[in-house]
Enzyme design. Sequence first.
Site, mmCIF file in Angstrom:
data_model
loop_
_atom_site.group_PDB
_atom_site.id
_atom_site.type_symbol
_atom_site.label_atom_id
_atom_site.label_comp_id
_atom_site.label_asym_id
_atom_site.label_seq_id
_atom_site.Cartn_x
_atom_site.Cartn_y
_atom_site.Cartn_z
ATOM 1 C CB CYS A 159 37.188 -34.747 35.333
ATOM 2 S SG CYS A 159 38.362 -33.418 35.754
ATOM 3 N NE ARG A 195 41.529 -33.944 30.817
ATOM 4 C CZ ARG A 195 42.653 -34.029 31.522
ATOM 5 N NH1 ARG A 195 43.435 -35.088 31.375
ATOM 6 N NH2 ARG A 195 42.995 -33.077 32.364
ATOM 7 C CD GLU A 203 37.579 -32.874 28.559
ATOM 8 O OE1 GLU A 203 38.594 -33.178 29.228
ATOM 9 O OE2 GLU A 203 36.701 -32.084 28.977
ATOM 10 N NE ARG A 214 44.140 -30.651 30.016
ATOM 11 C CZ ARG A 214 44.199 -30.341 31.309
ATOM 12 N NH1 ARG A 214 45.363 -30.392 31.934
ATOM 13 N NH2 ARG A 214 43.122 -29.978 31.979
#
Length: 201
Positions: A71, A158, A112, A156
Amino acid sequence: MRVLELFGGIGACSAALRRIGVPVEIVDYVEIDKFAVKSYNAINGTSFEPQDITEWDKDIQIDLLMHGSPCQDFSLAGLQKGGDEGSGTRSSLMYETLRIVKKLKPKYVVWENVKNLLGKAHIHNFNNYLKVMEFLGYTNYYRVLNAADYGIPQKRERVFTVSILNGEKDFVFPDKVLNCKKPIDLLEHNVDEKFYLSDAK
């Protein structure tokens, strides 16, 4: 469930499946970082070796492919190099997953990545991914999920994408968990004094 774990790290994806009671057999695990591989093997009692995903080309039968492709080049915390196919960035390795999906045709694919993948500068790569998956016969479902909504005391966010080959019914993402833990819930109450800082300089 026979699983191929790409960009496997220390095995968070397969660990999550086991935690919710899904019996899994890791048919193969692909990770280039030797330290992550060492940790994965220590945790799982396996003996995998580091593998370069750009060279991976095995004939195996799997039910599920899981990948958390790099990412760094999509993340707001990174240099925003992007992940265009052929660009050579770490995030462009997402296209290696598409190559492998085309070859193996697993029933399920779970991806993800960071929320900024849906940002203006990078969403074309996300849309390309969905388009290729649809061409290969998959129905895609995606949503931005926040760990704070599922019992983890950390914000967090995602993007989770679930793709089902020849999907015949809608996939439903889990409802939020209202009884979220606080950081204090994760701390040990009795800590050995050796972990405390002293006044010595």
